[in-house]
Motif scaffolding. Structure first.
Motif, PDB file in Angstrom:
ATOM      1  N   CYS A 116      -6.044  -2.419  -0.526  1.00  0.00           N
ATOM      2  CA  CYS A 116      -6.467  -1.153   0.705  1.00  0.00           C
ATOM      3  C   CYS A 116      -4.918  -0.504   0.211  1.00  0.00           C
ATOM      4  N   SER A 117      -3.499  -0.635  -0.225  1.00  0.00           N
ATOM      5  CA  SER A 117      -2.229  -0.793   0.180  1.00  0.00           C
ATOM      6  C   SER A 117      -1.207   0.068  -0.902  1.00  0.00           C
ATOM      7  N   SER A 118      -0.331  -0.122  -0.882  1.00  0.00           N
ATOM      8  CA  SER A 118       0.119   1.081  -1.837  1.00  0.00           C
ATOM      9  C   SER A 118       1.787  -0.525  -2.140  1.00  0.00           C
ATOM     10  N   ALA A 119       2.552   0.007  -3.247  1.00  0.00           N
ATOM     11  CA  ALA A 119       3.646   0.355  -3.449  1.00  0.00           C
ATOM     12  C   ALA A 119       4.821   1.157  -2.903  1.00  0.00           C
ATOM     13  N   HIS A 120       4.019   1.949  -2.819  1.00  0.00           N
ATOM     14  CA  HIS A 120       4.896   3.026  -1.825  1.00  0.00           C
ATOM     15  C   HIS A 120       3.556   4.057  -0.850  1.00  0.00           C
ATOM     16  N   HIS A 210      -3.295   4.090  -6.458  1.00  0.00           N
ATOM     17  CA  HIS A 210      -2.058   3.627  -5.418  1.00  0.00           C
ATOM     18  C   HIS A 210      -2.216   2.062  -5.702  1.00  0.00           C
ATOM     19  N   LEU A 211      -3.465   1.486  -6.555  1.00  0.00           N
ATOM     20  CA  LEU A 211      -3.688   0.117  -6.925  1.00  0.00           C
ATOM     21  C   LEU A 211      -3.673  -0.560  -7.889  1.00  0.00           C
ATOM     22  N   ARG A 212      -3.907   0.772  -8.080  1.00  0.00           N
ATOM     23  CA  ARG A 212      -3.620   0.813 -10.124  1.00  0.00           C
ATOM     24  C   ARG A 212      -2.459   0.822 -10.434  1.00  0.00           C
TER      25      ARG A 212
END
Length: 371
Positions: A116-120, A210-212
């Motif tokens: 449940c995170s992101s690169a931005h 976002h995870l994709r």
């Protein structure tokens, strides 16, 4: 003067592979309460608090902080515990710390899970606004909307909401600064450690896209999407998160725990987990890794056949408590009461009539309870 460290909790055998668990903004290591004890059977689990959250000192971070600053605090904690290499799993901001570590310190991280995170996280503007609000008025008003941001409708974990309200406003705002400045999208292809992405399908903060995006860019990454999960998936869907993490980190031990539950039942394994102590942790790891992870998963014999052999061995040695447990397991593995009776009759010939007599009494009691 002793360097101040992130507050943390360590569980599991000291000799097991290390696994660090990172939290989301506004939470404490209690986010992992429903997952960490199970992971600690096969790993030395270390879960940590963000600065100003839980028990971590607020002064570890200041205005203009970056995710790299948080990563350095995590490395300092790992160094203090003698952990040269570790697996890492983190939620939201904790996941961003994991991505930073995997990119900048791949020699330290042997496997990564980003949950449940992101690169931005949408750029600086919304986080600057939130940081200014928190610095001006504290966290009470923001905590009132935590359930909507963190969980699906009707679900809550009061302890985590309380952690949100109790966090230090200055440290929370500095973490907002870190989220606003974070953007690894152009460097994701450089991440070289085996990576798992876990998305909550109903997560409004970091939606599955976002995870994709990370999974598409990181070489050989795996993506798991969890239905019925919002932003704090380890708290809301712990069983699903645990299954994904076991498959990624545990290997034989993780498969062993899955088979152990299938054969012996959740209630027995839960009781064994509840009784685990530092004294017994290595033994529990041994059982999970070898008895269940290697022997019971070997396809040479079926589970029915393994149940028959196990019943015979337990009768021969007079282990009646274990025999009762494995009579129940034999039923789960497909043996009928008549087949169990035939196995015990065979033991009368080769293990002795007194041993078989006691075994029949134990089995009859168990079968009557089952009915």
């Amino acid at each position: 003067m002793t360097e101040k460290l992130l507050n943390h909790r360590a569980e599991g055998p000291d000799t097991a592979p290390a696994l660090l668990l990172g939290p989301s903004l506004g939470t404490s290591y209690a986010l992992w309460d429903k997952v960490a004890p199970e992971l600690s059977v096969t790993h030395r689990v270390v879960r940590w608090d963000l600065p100003g959250h839980g028990g971590s000192p607020a002064e570890l971070i200041g205005p203009g902080a970056t995710v790299g600053d948080l990563a350095r605090l995590v490395l300092a904690l790992a160094d203090s515990l003698g952990l040269d290499r570790f697996g890492y799993a983190g939620v939201s901001l904790g996941g961003a710390v994991g991505l930073h570590l995997a990119l900048h310190h791949p020699e330290r991280v042997f496997r990564l899970a980003v949950i449940c995170s992101s690169a931005h996280f949408g750029g600086a503007a919304p986080w600057e606004e939130r940081a200014a609000q928190v610095r001006a008025e504290g966290l009470d008003r923001l905590a009132e909307s935590a359930n909507a941001r963190w969980f699906t409708s009707g679900y809550t974990v009061p302890e985590l909401v309380a952690d949100h309200r109790a966090a230090d406003p200055g440290a929370y705002a500095a973490c907002c600064d870190a989220l606003g400045a974070f953007d690894l999208r152009e460097r994701l292809a450089e991440v070289s450690v085996p990576t798992l992405l876990v998305a909550g399908r109903q997560d409004p903060a970091t939606p599955p896209a976002h995870l994709r995006e990370i999974a598409d860019a990181v070489p050989d990454a795996t993506l798991v999407e969890l239905p019925g999960a919002s932003h704090l998936a380890p708290a809301e869907r712990p069983e699903a998160v645990l299954a994904a993490l076991r498959a990624h980190f545990d290997g034989l031990a993780g498969r062993g725990m899955e088979v152990r539950r299938q054969v012996l039942g959740d209630s027995h394994v839960d009781r064994a987990q509840a009784r685990q102590s530092p004294f017994t942790a290595r033994f529990q790891d041994f059982i999970a890794r070898y008895a269940w992870g290697e022997i019971w998963t070997d396809p040479t014999l079926s589970r029915r056949e393994r149940s028959m052999i196990t019943l015979t061995a337990l009768v021969a040695h007079g282990h009646h408590d274990e025999l009762a447990l494995h009579v129940r397991a034999a039923r789960r593995n497909g043996l009928t009461p008549e087949e169990i009776g035939a196995v015990l009759l065979q033991t009368a010939v080769y293990c002795g009539v007194p041993a078989a007599n006691a075994a029949f009494a134990t089995a009859q009691r168990v079968l009557e309870e089952e009915e």
